[in-house]
Design a protein around this motif. Structure first.
Motif, PDB file in Angstrom:
ATOM      1  N   ALA A 215       0.872  -1.173   0.000  1.00 24.30           N
ATOM      2  CA  ALA A 215       0.000   0.000   0.000  1.00 24.30           C
ATOM      3  C   ALA A 215       0.907   1.221   0.000  1.00 24.30           C
ATOM      4  CB  ALA A 215      -0.923   0.009   1.216  1.00 24.30           C
ATOM      5  N   ILE A 216       0.643   2.116  -0.918  1.00 22.70           N
ATOM      6  CA  ILE A 216       1.504   3.283  -1.127  1.00 22.70           C
ATOM      7  C   ILE A 216       0.838   4.511  -0.512  1.00 22.70           C
ATOM      8  CG2 ILE A 216       2.657   4.724  -2.830  1.00 22.70           C
ATOM      9  CD1 ILE A 216       3.611   1.819  -2.830  1.00 22.70           C
ATOM     10  N   SER A 217       1.540   5.133   0.411  1.00 24.59           N
ATOM     11  CA  SER A 217       1.066   6.367   1.030  1.00 24.59           C
ATOM     12  C   SER A 217       1.975   7.494   0.546  1.00 24.59           C
ATOM     13  CB  SER A 217       1.125   6.236   2.562  1.00 24.59           C
ATOM     14  OG  SER A 217       0.633   7.387   3.202  1.00 24.59           O
ATOM     15  N   PRO A 218       1.592   8.166  -0.548  1.00 20.02           N
ATOM     16  CA  PRO A 218       2.533   9.068  -1.225  1.00 20.02           C
ATOM     17  C   PRO A 218       2.789  10.377  -0.501  1.00 20.02           C
ATOM     18  CG  PRO A 218       0.410   9.076  -2.347  1.00 20.02           C
ATOM     19  CD  PRO A 218       0.323   8.015  -1.289  1.00 20.02           C
ATOM     20  N   ASP A 250      10.016   3.928  -7.706  1.00 24.35           N
ATOM     21  CA  ASP A 250      10.995   3.214  -6.876  1.00 24.35           C
ATOM     22  C   ASP A 250      10.445   1.879  -6.386  1.00 24.35           C
ATOM     23  OD1 ASP A 250      12.850   5.231  -7.175  1.00 24.35           O
ATOM     24  OD2 ASP A 250      12.483   6.145  -5.203  1.00 24.35           O
ATOM     25  N   VAL A 251       9.173   1.865  -6.023  1.00 29.87           N
ATOM     26  CA  VAL A 251       8.562   0.620  -5.549  1.00 29.87           C
ATOM     27  C   VAL A 251       8.460  -0.390  -6.691  1.00 29.87           C
ATOM     28  CG1 VAL A 251       6.503  -0.418  -4.503  1.00 29.87           C
ATOM     29  CG2 VAL A 251       7.288   1.832  -3.733  1.00 29.87           C
ATOM     30  N   ARG A 256      11.895  -0.925  -2.515  1.00 27.74           N
ATOM     31  CA  ARG A 256      11.272  -1.059  -1.190  1.00 27.74           C
ATOM     32  C   ARG A 256      10.763  -2.494  -0.947  1.00 27.74           C
ATOM     33  NH1 ARG A 256       9.768   3.847   1.192  1.00 27.74           N
ATOM     34  NH2 ARG A 256       9.206   2.559   2.988  1.00 27.74           N
ATOM     35  N   ASP A 257      11.417  -3.459  -1.580  1.00 23.36           N
ATOM     36  CA  ASP A 257      10.931  -4.832  -1.468  1.00 23.36           C
ATOM     37  C   ASP A 257      10.968  -5.363  -0.039  1.00 23.36           C
ATOM     38  OD1 ASP A 257      10.391  -4.863  -4.147  1.00 23.36           O
ATOM     39  OD2 ASP A 257      11.841  -6.431  -4.665  1.00 23.36           O
ATOM     40  N   ARG A 265       5.538   4.858   3.209  1.00 23.02           N
ATOM     41  CA  ARG A 265       5.758   6.247   2.824  1.00 23.02           C
ATOM     42  C   ARG A 265       7.147   6.354   2.202  1.00 23.02           C
ATOM     43  NH1 ARG A 265       3.435   8.807   8.514  1.00 23.02           N
ATOM     44  NH2 ARG A 265       1.215   8.623   7.968  1.00 23.02           N
ATOM     45  N   PRO A 266       7.461   7.476   1.567  1.00 20.96           N
ATOM     46  CA  PRO A 266       8.757   7.584   0.896  1.00 20.96           C
ATOM     47  C   PRO A 266       9.954   7.288   1.792  1.00 20.96           C
ATOM     48  CG  PRO A 266       7.344   9.351   0.158  1.00 20.96           C
ATOM     49  CD  PRO A 266       6.589   8.632   1.250  1.00 20.96           C
TER      50      PRO A 266
END
Length: 272
Positions: A215-218, A250-251, A256-257, A265-266
């Motif tokens: 889940a990406i929290s930008p 990047d993901v 960010r594996d 988050r970033p």
């Protein structure tokens, strides 16, 4: 069949979705970037703007009409991608919506705002993922991304140590009715918390298949999502949306594996 990584981004004609398209298009890697949109003309316009901004790329761009609030639209889009590519390497569930502002302005009922938020942000996203899962399993390195929100953290509802959290979690004065506040986001925030649980369910479901799920929290970025306009959000401290696109690139590219199965988050893992 193309040797490019096939990436499908829903809601990719504007906002964070378009920024992901731009970030991937600038990558040294080679992608077939599928710009998912409810409107093909909007997707065409988005692609034209990207090609005008970046005159060369190792990647290619194509359009896909998909409305995640419609099962028929989702199924038709699946059939199209299956026929075109036979697989999908990355699904970025970016399409989302907020209806709180419309409700606060009397343009929607509270019930309609809540139901619409959940229908798009959770239900539609789940149906989309369910439909496309077979294509992901045909990839040698499948990835599944859900775009959530920094406001979805339950733990951080008890924190007041940053200006944003202090504003977000402030309690109104006693009495009724309560003021709607500057940023009414209760249905949006609740649905994105639900989306985080959906991500955990998909992490469990696809674990044995080797699908990397995030889940990406930008971050708080200046998009038009909240219905208040990018300029208003910038005045509240929102950042450049391009940062969200670069983060998701990047993901996609494996940076960010170690955090798969989490809300990220970033610069950190977001608290639950």
């Amino acid at each position: 069949m193309s040797d490019k990584q096939i990436v499908l981004i829903t809601g990719a004609n504007t906002g964070i979705g378009l920024e992901v398209v731009k970030a991937l298009y600038q990558s040294n890697a080679s992608y077939e970037i599928i710009v998912g949109s409810r409107s093909l003309s909007n997707a065409d316009n988005a692609i034209a703007s990207v090609k005008q901004e970046f005159t060369s790329s190792r990647s290619t761009l194509s359009t896909l009409q998909v409305d995640i609030a419609s099962d028929d639209s989702i199924h038709a889009s699946f059939t199209e991608v299956q026929n075109r590519h036979g697989k999908l390497d990355v699904l970025i569930n970016n399409a989302g919506a907020s209806f709180d502002y419309a409700a606060s302005q009397g343009k929607m009922s509270v019930r309609d705002a809540f139901n619409s938020a959940w229908d798009v942000n959770v239900t539609g996203t789940h149906v989309m993922t369910s439909e496309f899962a077979p294509l992901l399993l045909k990839s040698s390195n499948p990835r599944l991304l859900f775009v959530t929100s920094g406001t979805s953290s339950l733990q951080e509802t008890e924190q007041f140590d940053t200006p944003q959290l202090a504003r977000l979690n402030a309690s109104p004065e006693a009495g009724w009715p309560k003021p709607s506040g500057m940023t009414p986001i209760v249905s949006y925030r609740s649905s994105k918390t639900g989306l985080n649980m959906l991500m955990r369910e998909w992490t469990k479901t696809l674990k044995s298949d080797g699908v990397k799920v995030f889940a990406i929290s930008p971050g708080f970025l200046a998009t038009g999502l909240a219905g208040m306009g990018a300029e208003h959000l910038k005045k509240m401290g929102a950042g450049d949306p391009s940062k969200g696109g670069e983060f998701m690139r990047d993901v996609v590219e494996g940076k960010r594996d170690q955090d798969q199965g989490k809300v990220i988050r970033p610069t950190m893992v977001q608290p639950w």
